[in-house]
Write a protein that holds these residues in place. Structure first.
Motif, mmCIF file in Angstrom:
data_model
loop_
_atom_site.group_PDB
_atom_site.id
_atom_site.type_symbol
_atom_site.label_atom_id
_atom_site.label_comp_id
_atom_site.label_asym_id
_atom_site.label_seq_id
_atom_site.Cartn_x
_atom_site.Cartn_y
_atom_site.Cartn_z
ATOM 1 N N GLU A 84 0.825 -1.208 0.000
ATOM 2 C CA GLU A 84 0.000 0.000 0.000
ATOM 3 C C GLU A 84 0.862 1.262 0.000
ATOM 4 O OE1 GLU A 84 -3.043 2.275 3.050
ATOM 5 O OE2 GLU A 84 -2.743 0.118 3.279
ATOM 6 N N LEU A 85 1.894 1.291 0.848
ATOM 7 C CA LEU A 85 2.779 2.455 0.911
ATOM 8 C C LEU A 85 3.551 2.652 -0.387
ATOM 9 C CD1 LEU A 85 4.197 2.216 4.537
ATOM 10 C CD2 LEU A 85 2.595 3.903 3.629
ATOM 11 N N SER A 86 4.073 1.556 -0.939
ATOM 12 C CA SER A 86 4.814 1.659 -2.201
ATOM 13 C C SER A 86 3.944 2.239 -3.297
ATOM 14 C CB SER A 86 5.328 0.290 -2.636
ATOM 15 O OG SER A 86 6.389 -0.108 -1.842
ATOM 16 N N ASP A 87 2.712 1.755 -3.388
ATOM 17 C CA ASP A 87 1.788 2.257 -4.403
ATOM 18 C C ASP A 87 1.435 3.726 -4.153
ATOM 19 O OD1 ASP A 87 -0.050 1.780 -6.699
ATOM 20 O OD2 ASP A 87 -1.559 2.287 -5.182
ATOM 21 N N GLN A 88 1.195 4.074 -2.900
ATOM 22 C CA GLN A 88 0.844 5.453 -2.559
ATOM 23 C C GLN A 88 1.956 6.420 -2.959
ATOM 24 O OE1 GLN A 88 -0.876 6.214 1.379
ATOM 25 N NE2 GLN A 88 0.821 7.628 1.709
ATOM 26 N N TRP A 89 3.195 6.103 -2.624
ATOM 27 C CA TRP A 89 4.309 7.016 -2.938
ATOM 28 C C TRP A 89 4.665 6.972 -4.416
ATOM 29 C CZ3 TRP A 89 3.256 10.045 0.423
ATOM 30 C CH2 TRP A 89 3.123 9.725 1.755
ATOM 31 N N TRP A 90 4.402 5.863 -5.094
ATOM 32 C CA TRP A 90 4.595 5.795 -6.556
ATOM 33 C C TRP A 90 3.602 6.743 -7.234
ATOM 34 C CZ3 TRP A 90 1.166 3.505 -10.238
ATOM 35 C CH2 TRP A 90 1.679 3.445 -11.543
ATOM 36 N N ARG A 91 2.338 6.723 -6.773
ATOM 37 C CA ARG A 91 1.322 7.615 -7.341
ATOM 38 C C ARG A 91 1.654 9.084 -7.087
ATOM 39 N NH1 ARG A 91 -3.276 4.904 -8.953
ATOM 40 N NH2 ARG A 91 -3.354 2.744 -8.298
ATOM 41 N N LEU A 92 2.149 9.384 -5.893
ATOM 42 C CA LEU A 92 2.544 10.757 -5.596
ATOM 43 C C LEU A 92 3.693 11.176 -6.513
ATOM 44 C CD1 LEU A 92 2.881 12.712 -2.461
ATOM 45 C CD2 LEU A 92 4.981 12.315 -3.682
ATOM 46 N N HIS A 93 4.653 10.291 -6.724
ATOM 47 C CA HIS A 93 5.789 10.578 -7.602
ATOM 48 C C HIS A 93 5.306 10.882 -9.022
ATOM 49 C CE1 HIS A 93 10.094 9.239 -8.889
ATOM 50 N NE2 HIS A 93 9.905 10.515 -9.065
ATOM 51 N N ARG A 94 4.378 10.103 -9.513
ATOM 52 C CA ARG A 94 3.826 10.346 -10.860
ATOM 53 C C ARG A 94 3.056 11.653 -10.914
ATOM 54 N NH1 ARG A 94 1.069 5.748 -13.930
ATOM 55 N NH2 ARG A 94 1.140 7.464 -15.389
ATOM 56 N N ALA A 95 2.400 12.034 -9.816
ATOM 57 C CA ALA A 95 1.613 13.262 -9.777
ATOM 58 C C ALA A 95 2.487 14.512 -9.835
ATOM 59 C CB ALA A 95 0.751 13.297 -8.517
ATOM 60 N N GLN A 143 20.561 15.164 3.211
ATOM 61 C CA GLN A 143 20.192 15.760 4.497
ATOM 62 C C GLN A 143 18.679 15.637 4.702
ATOM 63 O OE1 GLN A 143 22.128 17.263 6.830
ATOM 64 N NE2 GLN A 143 24.002 16.914 5.683
ATOM 65 N N PRO A 144 18.232 15.203 5.875
ATOM 66 C CA PRO A 144 16.784 15.145 6.130
ATOM 67 C C PRO A 144 16.186 16.545 6.219
ATOM 68 C CG PRO A 144 18.028 14.493 8.078
ATOM 69 C CD PRO A 144 19.016 14.719 6.990
ATOM 70 N N VAL A 145 15.127 16.777 5.470
ATOM 71 C CA VAL A 145 14.459 18.072 5.456
ATOM 72 C C VAL A 145 13.138 17.989 6.215
ATOM 73 C CG1 VAL A 145 13.445 19.848 3.974
ATOM 74 C CG2 VAL A 145 15.537 18.689 3.267
ATOM 75 N N LEU A 146 12.344 16.983 5.889
ATOM 76 C CA LEU A 146 11.035 16.809 6.524
ATOM 77 C C LEU A 146 10.824 15.352 6.894
ATOM 78 C CD1 LEU A 146 8.864 18.970 4.091
ATOM 79 C CD2 LEU A 146 9.344 19.508 6.470
ATOM 80 N N GLY A 147 10.117 15.119 7.979
ATOM 81 C CA GLY A 147 9.722 13.776 8.384
ATOM 82 C C GLY A 147 8.217 13.740 8.562
ATOM 83 N N TYR A 148 7.610 12.619 8.193
ATOM 84 C CA TYR A 148 6.156 12.486 8.257
ATOM 85 C C TYR A 148 5.785 11.210 8.999
ATOM 86 C CZ TYR A 148 6.298 15.865 4.429
ATOM 87 O OH TYR A 148 6.534 16.974 3.657
ATOM 88 N N PRO A 149 4.683 11.239 9.748
ATOM 89 C CA PRO A 149 4.218 10.021 10.410
ATOM 90 C C PRO A 149 3.646 9.042 9.389
ATOM 91 C CG PRO A 149 2.662 11.810 10.768
ATOM 92 C CD PRO A 149 3.849 12.397 10.048
ATOM 93 N N ALA A 150 3.414 7.830 9.836
ATOM 94 C CA ALA A 150 2.929 6.776 8.936
ATOM 95 C C ALA A 150 1.574 7.109 8.319
ATOM 96 C CB ALA A 150 2.848 5.455 9.696
ATOM 97 N N ASP A 151 0.741 7.862 9.004
ATOM 98 C CA ASP A 151 -0.613 8.135 8.512
ATOM 99 C C ASP A 151 -0.741 9.495 7.833
ATOM 100 O OD1 ASP A 151 -0.198 9.612 10.791
ATOM 101 O OD2 ASP A 151 -2.169 9.226 11.646
ATOM 102 N N VAL A 152 0.339 10.004 7.274
ATOM 103 C CA VAL A 152 0.328 11.331 6.656
ATOM 104 C C VAL A 152 -0.549 11.350 5.400
ATOM 105 C CG1 VAL A 152 2.378 10.907 5.241
ATOM 106 C CG2 VAL A 152 1.797 13.234 5.870
ATOM 107 N N ASP A 153 -1.146 12.491 5.156
ATOM 108 C CA ASP A 153 -1.947 12.701 3.955
ATOM 109 C C ASP A 153 -1.010 12.907 2.761
ATOM 110 O OD1 ASP A 153 -3.834 13.372 2.053
ATOM 111 O OD2 ASP A 153 -4.270 15.342 2.904
ATOM 112 N N PRO A 154 -1.086 12.088 1.727
ATOM 113 C CA PRO A 154 -0.188 12.249 0.570
ATOM 114 C C PRO A 154 -0.281 13.626 -0.085
ATOM 115 C CG PRO A 154 -1.388 10.178 0.419
ATOM 116 C CD PRO A 154 -1.965 10.932 1.568
ATOM 117 N N TYR A 155 -1.447 14.266 -0.017
ATOM 118 C CA TYR A 155 -1.586 15.595 -0.606
ATOM 119 C C TYR A 155 -0.736 16.621 0.143
ATOM 120 C CZ TYR A 155 -5.383 13.649 -3.340
ATOM 121 O OH TYR A 155 -6.102 12.883 -4.206
#
Length: 187
Positions: A84-95, A143-155
């Motif tokens: 699920e996570l791989s697909d979610q971040w793949w879709r964000l990358h394409r967007a 360098q780490p810029v931002l960190g997000y929790p597991a339930d972050v909104d992809p938008y």
């Protein structure tokens, strides 16, 4: 000595004009001193500068060293919800559209096959700072810029990443172009 009606009217107009022009300064002073109506100034949705090491210091398996240099990196720990996570971040990358080539995805862990454009690595040892399902946005130096929790909104992540890409435009000699070739072509 009496003032004529026209002189009083002129002074009244001048006083009204000065009051009108000084009103914004007065309101701004009250806002600044009282901290009323001033925006927080925070625009990022994630945790700014998370307390994690640079990408080169992550305890990844030796044969899994990612080759993502020069790109912004979406790195995520792939635990229980890996597919699920791989697909979610793949879709964000394409967007991201035309900005997508400036971003790489690094998936750490998981058993699934890599999706297009995804670099897969494994933890050599579990770091103390790791939280399952977490997402990190790293700059081109790792360098780490931002960190997000597991339930972050992809938008929210897309908005942050888009803002960072706009604020940090790609240099004209990057992106497959050579500076020397451009200089020679111009002669």
């Amino acid at each position: 000595m009496t003032m004529t009606h026209a002189a009083r009217y002129g002074r009244l107009k001048l006083l009204a004009l000065l009051l009108f022009l000084s009103l914004p300064v007065l309101v701004a002073t009250v806002m600044a001193l009282g901290r009323v109506g001033i925006p927080e100034g925070r625009t990022a949705h994630g945790e700014l500068a998370p307390e994690i090491p640079v990408l080169a210091e992550w305890p990844l398996a030796a044969n899994m060293a990612p080759s993502v240099s020069g790109d912004w990196v979406l790195a995520f720990d792939c635990g229980r919800r890996c597919a699920e996570l791989s697909d979610q971040w793949w879709r964000l990358h394409r967007a991201l559209g035309r900005e997508a080539p400036r971003v790489s995805r690094l998936r750490v862990g998981g058993q699934a096959e890599a999706l297009p454009g995804e670099v897969v690595a494994r933890w050599a040892e579990r770091p103390s700072w790791l939280e399952p399902g977490r997402l990190w946005l790293l700059d081109p130096r790792g360098q780490p810029v931002l960190g997000y929790p597991a339930d972050v909104d992809p938008y929210a992540v897309k908005a942050d990443l888009g803002r960072l890409l706009r604020m940090n435009p790609e240099a004209p000699w990057q992106g497959g172009q050579e500076l020397a070739g451009q200089e020679l072509a111009g002669r």
